[in-house]
Structure formats: structure tokens, C-alpha cells
Design a protein around this motif. Sequence first.
Motif, PDB file in Angstrom:
ATOM      1  N   ALA A 171       0.818  -1.212   0.000  1.00  0.00           N
ATOM      2  CA  ALA A 171       0.000   0.000   0.000  1.00  0.00           C
ATOM      3  C   ALA A 171       0.849   1.259   0.000  1.00  0.00           C
ATOM      4  N   TRP A 172       2.056   1.172   0.533  1.00  0.00           N
ATOM      5  CA  TRP A 172       2.936   2.342   0.586  1.00  0.00           C
ATOM      6  C   TRP A 172       3.354   2.815  -0.809  1.00  0.00           C
ATOM      7  N   THR A 173       3.172   1.988  -1.842  1.00  0.00           N
ATOM      8  CA  THR A 173       3.547   2.395  -3.208  1.00  0.00           C
ATOM      9  C   THR A 173       2.486   3.268  -3.870  1.00  0.00           C
ATOM     10  N   LEU A 174       1.328   3.424  -3.244  1.00  0.00           N
ATOM     11  CA  LEU A 174       0.246   4.178  -3.880  1.00  0.00           C
ATOM     12  C   LEU A 174       0.670   5.596  -4.238  1.00  0.00           C
ATOM     13  N   ASP A 175       1.458   6.223  -3.392  1.00  0.00           N
ATOM     14  CA  ASP A 175       1.914   7.583  -3.706  1.00  0.00           C
ATOM     15  C   ASP A 175       2.786   7.603  -4.961  1.00  0.00           C
ATOM     16  N   ALA A 176       3.519   6.531  -5.203  1.00  0.00           N
ATOM     17  CA  ALA A 176       4.326   6.454  -6.424  1.00  0.00           C
ATOM     18  C   ALA A 176       3.436   6.420  -7.657  1.00  0.00           C
ATOM     19  N   TYR A 177       2.323   5.674  -7.580  1.00  0.00           N
ATOM     20  CA  TYR A 177       1.408   5.602  -8.724  1.00  0.00           C
ATOM     21  C   TYR A 177       0.665   6.916  -8.923  1.00  0.00           C
ATOM     22  N   ARG A 178       0.367   7.618  -7.840  1.00  0.00           N
ATOM     23  CA  ARG A 178      -0.241   8.945  -7.980  1.00  0.00           C
ATOM     24  C   ARG A 178       0.721   9.890  -8.684  1.00  0.00           C
ATOM     25  N   ARG A 179       1.975   9.841  -8.287  1.00  0.00           N
ATOM     26  CA  ARG A 179       2.978  10.688  -8.924  1.00  0.00           C
ATOM     27  C   ARG A 179       3.143  10.328 -10.394  1.00  0.00           C
ATOM     28  N   TYR A 180       3.126   9.055 -10.693  1.00  0.00           N
ATOM     29  CA  TYR A 180       3.241   8.570 -12.076  1.00  0.00           C
ATOM     30  C   TYR A 180       2.101   9.118 -12.935  1.00  0.00           C
ATOM     31  N   ALA A 181       0.890   9.040 -12.411  1.00  0.00           N
ATOM     32  CA  ALA A 181      -0.266   9.539 -13.156  1.00  0.00           C
ATOM     33  C   ALA A 181      -0.162  11.037 -13.392  1.00  0.00           C
ATOM     34  N   ALA A 182       0.341  11.769 -12.410  1.00  0.00           N
ATOM     35  CA  ALA A 182       0.421  13.222 -12.525  1.00  0.00           C
ATOM     36  C   ALA A 182       1.567  13.678 -13.419  1.00  0.00           C
ATOM     37  N   GLU A 183       2.720  13.034 -13.303  1.00  0.00           N
ATOM     38  CA  GLU A 183       3.911  13.507 -14.007  1.00  0.00           C
ATOM     39  C   GLU A 183       4.082  12.896 -15.393  1.00  0.00           C
ATOM     40  N   VAL A 184       3.708  11.641 -15.548  1.00  0.00           N
ATOM     41  CA  VAL A 184       3.922  10.949 -16.820  1.00  0.00           C
ATOM     42  C   VAL A 184       2.653  10.891 -17.658  1.00  0.00           C
ATOM     43  N   ALA A 185       1.490  10.901 -16.989  1.00  0.00           N
ATOM     44  CA  ALA A 185       0.204  10.759 -17.682  1.00  0.00           C
ATOM     45  C   ALA A 185       0.251   9.575 -18.644  1.00  0.00           C
ATOM     46  N   PRO A 186       0.425   8.367 -18.123  1.00  0.00           N
ATOM     47  CA  PRO A 186       0.650   7.214 -18.998  1.00  0.00           C
ATOM     48  C   PRO A 186      -0.480   6.934 -19.977  1.00  0.00           C
ATOM     49  N   ARG A 187      -1.714   7.319 -19.637  1.00  0.00           N
ATOM     50  CA  ARG A 187      -2.812   7.102 -20.587  1.00  0.00           C
ATOM     51  C   ARG A 187      -2.563   7.855 -21.881  1.00  0.00           C
ATOM     52  N   ARG A 188      -1.932   9.022 -21.792  1.00  0.00           N
ATOM     53  CA  ARG A 188      -1.640   9.806 -22.999  1.00  0.00           C
ATOM     54  C   ARG A 188      -0.276   9.467 -23.583  1.00  0.00           C
ATOM     55  N   THR A 189       0.642   9.063 -22.729  1.00  0.00           N
ATOM     56  CA  THR A 189       2.009   8.781 -23.182  1.00  0.00           C
ATOM     57  C   THR A 189       2.093   7.486 -23.980  1.00  0.00           C
ATOM     58  N   ALA A 190       1.305   6.488 -23.586  1.00  0.00           N
ATOM     59  CA  ALA A 190       1.354   5.181 -24.245  1.00  0.00           C
ATOM     60  C   ALA A 190       0.788   5.265 -25.659  1.00  0.00           C
ATOM     61  N   ASP A 191       1.258   4.368 -26.511  1.00  0.00           N
ATOM     62  CA  ASP A 191       0.677   4.245 -27.853  1.00  0.00           C
ATOM     63  C   ASP A 191      -0.717   3.637 -27.788  1.00  0.00           C
ATOM     64  N   VAL A 192      -0.896   2.709 -26.854  1.00  0.00           N
ATOM     65  CA  VAL A 192      -2.199   2.079 -26.627  1.00  0.00           C
ATOM     66  C   VAL A 192      -2.468   2.104 -25.129  1.00  0.00           C
ATOM     67  N   ALA A 193      -3.612   2.677 -24.738  1.00  0.00           N
ATOM     68  CA  ALA A 193      -4.002   2.689 -23.328  1.00  0.00           C
ATOM     69  C   ALA A 193      -5.293   1.891 -23.186  1.00  0.00           C
TER      70      ALA A 193
END
Length: 207
Positions: A171-193
Motif C-alpha cells: 500500500a505504501w507504493t500508492l503515492d508512487a502511482y499517484r505521482r506517475y499519473a500526474a507527471e507521466v500521464a501514462p494514458r496519454r504517453t502510451a501508444d495504446v491505453a
Amino acid sequence: MRVEPVTPVLLVERLVARIVAAGPGRTRVLLDGAPPAGPGRLAAALTDPLRALGRPVVTVHAADFLRPASLRLEYGRHDPDSYYDGWLDAAGLVREVLAPLGPDGSGRYLPTLWDAVADRATRAAYRDAPTGTVLLLDGDLLLGRGLPAELAVHLDVSPTVLARRLDADAAWTLDAYRRYAAEVAPRRTADVAVRYDDPEHPALILD
């Protein structure tokens, strides 16, 4: 957010078509998703259809390319910022896998580098991948690192579902995934989301 619901079978078919469309040379595919999304399971589902089309497949797990514990855990065992940008040996992954399995690479790659449990090198032997090989690299927090690939796929799990499905000791990794969503925006960065809250009912994210 516009989505197109698909079946798991159709998702595999669509991804196989995208991979084949990248050309007949070696093709590197990043399968990015938090552990509850199971990117490794998607890699397994893609393997037989690709081989049926005559494409050799190599599967590599990012978890086999972590940095030594002395570096990963420098700020403690439960530091989300370290997990976000300090656990993966991205340079080793590029050097030993992604560069040699690129379209112009040598084809000689290392399947594993570091055993995180034993905290020592795996001492794996190098292998040779023929022209036309598809590399399926699965893991989490892969995008935004400059990892070279012909196709990047992100399995998107909502924060609520992620919090519910993560193992309690992670559960302590949740902040890492929040940061990932905010900084990388993987839904937009990926070729396929892919919206992947329910792997049995995925949906392609169209925008």
C-alpha cells in the motif's frame, strides 16, 4: 474520456495487429501496468498468437532488472519516491535488453540481471534472438523513462481499484502511482491505453 469496450480476445487481436504492423524486424513492446493489472499475464496471452504468425517471442520482466538493495532501499524500505524513480535499473535494461533487441541491435540479450530476493546478480547466460523477434517487456512505472520501444501499452487501473487490489504490504507504493499519473500521464504517453479495472471487460481508451 472516450472508450471502446472490447473482449480480452479482441484486445489481444488488436495488440497483435499493432505489433505486426511495426514491421518484420525485431520489435520491442512495453507492457506497463501496476501489479493488480497483471501486465505479465497479458504478455503470456500475446505469446502464442504472435508465434502462430511466425514471430519469435522473448518475454522479459522488469522486476528482474532492479537495482541492488543498497541503492533501492537507501531511504528505507517504504519510500514511494525511491520506488518511483530509484528501483528500476533502466540503464541496465537498455544496455542488456532494449538496445540489443532493437531493429538494428545485435540480438544478443540478457534475460535477467538481478535477483532482488537474494540481492545478487542472476548470472544468467546471454541469449540470441533472431531477426523478427518480438520483445514483450512487462512491468510497472515503465513509461517516461526514455526506454526505447516500437510500441508502449499501458494498462490503466483507477486509483480506487488500485488501492483495493494492491497487496496490503504494498500500500505504501500508492503515492508512487499517484505521482506517475500526474507527471507521466501514462494514458496519454502510451501508444495504446487500456482501461483495465476489470481484466475480463477491458476497454481501449481513445482519448
